[in-house]
Design a protein around this motif. Structure first.
Motif, short mmCIF file in Angstrom:
data_model
loop_
_atom_site.label_atom_id
_atom_site.label_comp_id
_atom_site.label_asym_id
_atom_site.label_seq_id
_atom_site.Cartn_x
_atom_site.Cartn_y
_atom_site.Cartn_z
N ASN A 9 -14.92 -10.62 4.17
CA ASN A 9 -14.67 -9.78 5.35
C ASN A 9 -15.08 -8.33 5.14
N LEU A 10 -15.22 -7.94 3.88
CA LEU A 10 -15.59 -6.55 3.63
C LEU A 10 -16.99 -6.25 4.17
N ALA A 11 -17.83 -7.29 4.25
CA ALA A 11 -19.15 -7.10 4.85
C ALA A 11 -19.00 -6.62 6.29
N VAL A 12 -17.96 -7.11 6.96
CA VAL A 12 -17.70 -6.70 8.35
C VAL A 12 -17.08 -5.30 8.39
N THR A 13 -16.06 -5.08 7.57
CA THR A 13 -15.34 -3.80 7.65
C THR A 13 -16.20 -2.63 7.13
N LYS A 14 -17.09 -2.92 6.20
CA LYS A 14 -17.97 -1.86 5.68
C LYS A 14 -18.84 -1.28 6.79
N GLU A 15 -19.14 -2.10 7.79
CA GLU A 15 -19.99 -1.64 8.90
C GLU A 15 -19.20 -0.85 9.94
N MET A 16 -17.88 -0.83 9.82
CA MET A 16 -17.07 -0.14 10.84
C MET A 16 -17.06 1.36 10.60
N TYR A 61 0.82 -1.22 0.00
CA TYR A 61 0.00 0.00 0.00
C TYR A 61 0.85 1.26 0.00
N LYS A 62 1.98 1.22 0.72
CA LYS A 62 2.85 2.40 0.76
C LYS A 62 3.46 2.62 -0.63
N SER A 63 3.98 1.55 -1.23
CA SER A 63 4.68 1.72 -2.50
C SER A 63 3.74 2.16 -3.61
N LYS A 64 2.48 1.75 -3.51
CA LYS A 64 1.53 2.16 -4.56
C LYS A 64 0.72 3.37 -4.14
N ASN A 65 1.05 3.91 -2.96
CA ASN A 65 0.34 5.08 -2.46
C ASN A 65 -1.18 4.87 -2.47
N ALA A 66 -1.59 3.67 -2.08
CA ALA A 66 -3.02 3.31 -2.10
C ALA A 66 -3.64 3.53 -0.72
N ASP A 67 -4.94 3.38 -0.66
CA ASP A 67 -5.67 3.71 0.56
C ASP A 67 -6.37 2.48 1.15
N ILE A 68 -5.88 2.04 2.30
CA ILE A 68 -6.42 0.83 2.94
C ILE A 68 -7.89 1.03 3.33
N VAL A 69 -8.22 2.23 3.84
CA VAL A 69 -9.59 2.50 4.27
C VAL A 69 -10.56 2.35 3.09
N THR A 70 -10.18 2.90 1.93
CA THR A 70 -11.04 2.80 0.74
C THR A 70 -11.26 1.33 0.37
N PHE A 71 -10.19 0.53 0.44
CA PHE A 71 -10.34 -0.90 0.14
C PHE A 71 -11.29 -1.57 1.14
N LEU A 72 -11.13 -1.26 2.43
CA LEU A 72 -11.95 -1.91 3.46
C LEU A 72 -13.41 -1.46 3.39
N LYS A 73 -13.66 -0.33 2.73
CA LYS A 73 -15.04 0.10 2.53
C LYS A 73 -15.64 -0.54 1.28
N GLY A 74 -14.83 -1.32 0.58
CA GLY A 74 -15.31 -1.99 -0.62
C GLY A 74 -15.28 -1.10 -1.85
#
Ligand code: HEC
Length: 130
Positions: free
Chosen positions: A106-113, A76-89
């Motif tokens: 698991n995204l069903a779980v993280t989307k609710e966070m 994620y660091k090397s591609k400057n990507a966003d973990i939160v965006t991924f976990l939101k689906g």
């Protein structure tokens, strides 16, 4: 008369001692109360190992079912990507897309966070960057 003096001396001593003890108790209570105000990293760790149960597939430094936390952080660091965006689906997988189906459930779980919880998870993952 002497007896009264002695008695009051004892009483003073006893009350001092009691006060001292109360102070110690208070400070102990204060520390215990301060504990739940965890840093984002600590909150992330507790979600990762607790209700998120992410740890059953993600170990810190070795691949089990999912990639290691270190590998996720590095990618994620090397591609400057966003973990939160991924976990939101809202983003495609970039670490191991061939295994995405396993993670997807698991995204069903993280989307609710909450955002706070997801940011805490991200902070925890990045804390393992080498
Ligand atoms: C059943 C096993 C399993 C559980 C539980 C699990 N994961 Fe995963 N995870 C995977 C697998 C397999 C991959 C690799 C596929 C991929 O990259 O999407 C992955 C990939 C990821 C990625 C990288 C995604 C990418 O861009 O490729 C992140 C971030 C992640 N998991 C976070 C989490 C978090 C946070 C939790 C807990 C809420 C969690 N995972 C729970 C199996 C799991």
């Amino acid at each position: 008369m002497k007896k009264i003096l002695f008695l009051s001396a004892v009483l003073t001593f006893a009350s001092c001692k009691k006060e001292e003890k109360t102070t110690i108790d208070n400070s102990q209570i204060a520390t215990e109360e301060a504990a739940p105000a965890a840093t984002p990293e600590e909150l992330g760790k507790s979600i990762f190992e607790g209700k998120g149960n992410c740890v059953s597939c993600h170990q810190v430094d070795q691949k089990v079912i999912g990639p290691s936390i270190q590998e996720i952080a590095k990618t994620y660091k090397s591609k400057n990507a966003d973990i939160v965006t991924f976990l939101k689906g809202n983003a495609d997988p970039i670490v191991d897309p061939s295994q995405y189906d396993v993670m997807k459930t698991n995204l069903a779980v993280t989307k609710e966070m909450s955002d706070e919880e997801l940011l805490a998870i991200q902070t925890y993952i990045y804390s393992h960057l080498k």
